[in-house]
Design a protein around this motif. Sequence first.
Motif, PDB file in Angstrom:
ATOM      1  N   ALA A  41      16.135   9.572  -2.987  1.00  0.00           N
ATOM      2  CA  ALA A  41      15.268   8.406  -2.798  1.00  0.00           C
ATOM      3  C   ALA A  41      16.023   7.105  -3.011  1.00  0.00           C
ATOM      4  CB  ALA A  41      14.064   8.477  -3.738  1.00  0.00           C
ATOM      5  N   LEU A  49       5.235   1.671  -0.136  1.00  0.00           N
ATOM      6  CA  LEU A  49       4.893   2.675  -1.134  1.00  0.00           C
ATOM      7  C   LEU A  49       3.647   2.294  -1.927  1.00  0.00           C
ATOM      8  CD1 LEU A  49       8.468   3.457  -2.495  1.00  0.00           C
ATOM      9  CD2 LEU A  49       7.212   4.585  -0.658  1.00  0.00           C
ATOM     10  N   ASP A  96      -3.589  16.566  -2.748  1.00  0.00           N
ATOM     11  CA  ASP A  96      -2.675  15.511  -2.324  1.00  0.00           C
ATOM     12  C   ASP A  96      -3.345  14.155  -2.453  1.00  0.00           C
ATOM     13  OD1 ASP A  96      -0.886  17.443  -1.797  1.00  0.00           O
ATOM     14  OD2 ASP A  96      -0.772  17.137   0.369  1.00  0.00           O
ATOM     15  N   ARG A  98      -2.747   9.841  -1.467  1.00  0.00           N
ATOM     16  CA  ARG A  98      -2.002   8.933  -0.603  1.00  0.00           C
ATOM     17  C   ARG A  98      -1.852   7.581  -1.282  1.00  0.00           C
ATOM     18  NH1 ARG A  98      -0.024   8.719   4.335  1.00  0.00           N
ATOM     19  NH2 ARG A  98      -0.710  10.847   4.727  1.00  0.00           N
ATOM     20  N   GLN A 101       1.798   4.410   2.631  1.00  0.00           N
ATOM     21  CA  GLN A 101       1.987   5.313   3.758  1.00  0.00           C
ATOM     22  C   GLN A 101       2.501   6.673   3.331  1.00  0.00           C
ATOM     23  OE1 GLN A 101       4.615   3.290   6.438  1.00  0.00           O
ATOM     24  NE2 GLN A 101       3.162   1.652   6.901  1.00  0.00           N
ATOM     25  N   GLN A 102       2.612   6.901   2.012  1.00  0.00           N
ATOM     26  CA  GLN A 102       3.219   8.120   1.505  1.00  0.00           C
ATOM     27  C   GLN A 102       2.168   9.023   0.874  1.00  0.00           C
ATOM     28  OE1 GLN A 102       6.627   8.537   1.767  1.00  0.00           O
ATOM     29  NE2 GLN A 102       6.522  10.615   0.951  1.00  0.00           N
ATOM     30  N   SER A 103       2.284  10.331   1.156  1.00  0.00           N
ATOM     31  CA  SER A 103       1.392  11.317   0.561  1.00  0.00           C
ATOM     32  C   SER A 103       2.114  12.026  -0.576  1.00  0.00           C
ATOM     33  CB  SER A 103       0.962  12.336   1.624  1.00  0.00           C
ATOM     34  OG  SER A 103       0.086  13.283   1.057  1.00  0.00           O
ATOM     35  N   TYR A 104       1.399  12.236  -1.690  1.00  0.00           N
ATOM     36  CA  TYR A 104       2.011  12.837  -2.870  1.00  0.00           C
ATOM     37  C   TYR A 104       1.191  14.031  -3.346  1.00  0.00           C
ATOM     38  CZ  TYR A 104       4.757   8.550  -3.335  1.00  0.00           C
ATOM     39  OH  TYR A 104       5.619   7.509  -3.113  1.00  0.00           O
ATOM     40  N   LYS A 112       6.251  10.426 -10.507  1.00  0.00           N
ATOM     41  CA  LYS A 112       6.479   9.051 -10.064  1.00  0.00           C
ATOM     42  C   LYS A 112       5.932   8.061 -11.083  1.00  0.00           C
ATOM     43  CE  LYS A 112       5.415   5.872  -6.256  1.00  0.00           C
ATOM     44  NZ  LYS A 112       6.811   5.459  -5.983  1.00  0.00           N
ATOM     45  N   ARG A 120      10.031   9.928  -4.094  1.00  0.00           N
ATOM     46  CA  ARG A 120       9.244  10.003  -2.864  1.00  0.00           C
ATOM     47  C   ARG A 120       9.003  11.422  -2.384  1.00  0.00           C
ATOM     48  NH1 ARG A 120      11.482   6.428   1.793  1.00  0.00           N
ATOM     49  NH2 ARG A 120       9.465   7.013   2.659  1.00  0.00           N
ATOM     50  N   HIS A 121       9.957  12.345  -2.604  1.00  0.00           N
ATOM     51  CA  HIS A 121       9.864  13.670  -2.000  1.00  0.00           C
ATOM     52  C   HIS A 121       9.992  14.771  -3.050  1.00  0.00           C
ATOM     53  CE1 HIS A 121      10.073  11.829   1.947  1.00  0.00           C
ATOM     54  NE2 HIS A 121      11.169  11.187   1.594  1.00  0.00           N
TER      55      HIS A 121
END
Length: 376
Positions: A41, A49, A96, A98, A101-104, A112, A120-121
């Motif tokens: 990241a 984010l 999940d 959101r 624009q990022q899904s977690y 995070k 991020r991933h």
Amino acid sequence: MFRTKRSVLVRRLWRSRAPGEGDGETDPRAHGAGHCCMGKAAKIAKANLGSEAELKALTHSVLKKLKEKHLEVLLQAVESKGGARTSCLLLPGKLDSRLGQQSYTLPLLLCKVFRWPDLRHSSDVKRLCCCESYGKNSPELVCCNPHHLSRLCELESPPPPYSRYPMDFLKQTDSPDSVPSSTETGGTNYLAPEGLSDSQVLQEPGDQSHWCVVAYWEEKTRVGRLYSVQEPSLDIFYDLPQGNGFCLGQLNSDNKSQLVQKVRSKIGYGIQLSKEVDGVWVYNRSSYPIFIKSATLDNPDSRTLLVHKVFPGFSIKAFDYEKAYSLQRPNDHEFMQQPWTGFTVQISFVKGWGQCYTRQFISSCPCWLEVIFNNR
């Protein structure tokens, strides 16, 4: 205004979140940017984010859905910064959320919030072997304890042109009875566990009881005995609440150097050494960087080795058995009968060594470890 216990726990958790990049409290090096050990990241350009207000609203929404017992476990893990031995936080793994624009996933979101704001991933983190979800693929319940995961080190390619060492240290030692330590080390010849000499611990024929032994050094002097490791994982620490393993703080050291004493006090929670299916991993549990040199971390065709900097909260696969066996070596009979330093990893706490540091050799570092693997 009367507050429920759950709301109090949620507020305490939010106050314990990891400081964000814009808070002025974090060093960008904590995420590995621009160094040998990096999180993926850290290399990716910032995307949308979500704002701090969005993150707070999402976090509160998620935490308020948890039971009080789950919030208490999470709070203990977060406030102790992983020092307390906390249980797994098993929650539905398919939830999940959101942010921008990022899904977690839930584990990723909690990591995070409480550990790595730039995360991020899920591919950027690794589960510790102590976790119930370790090695399981897509279980219905997944552990969401953020201190049961570590940030993965990603080695730069090509590596930076510093902290290089000749591959000569891979040569066999001259004496079959010598301990495979670095050529520049020295020190007192202490007895190993169970009254055996160091060489007996390392070379007892057919001995499969230990997978490695650990030596602790202060500059050029070894402190204490070789620590023989039988369990799959070992905590090596100076001061760890509920610590169980190799406690460096209990060793008697005659070193009066102020620098040694200062670095020794910074070891703190130390490291976790674990033998896993794909090799041996080192997790930096302390609040300061560690430095690692291993023959299997670099290109086997290279004539030089790198000293890799590993930041707090990061894990690195420090040793790969398959790579070690494939490296250039004497014939198999001699290889199995004599120690070979390709099965040795060196780890320094806080202070690095090499061409970009004032210390050229690890024996000049205040506090360091030598991990010697059983090659049988």
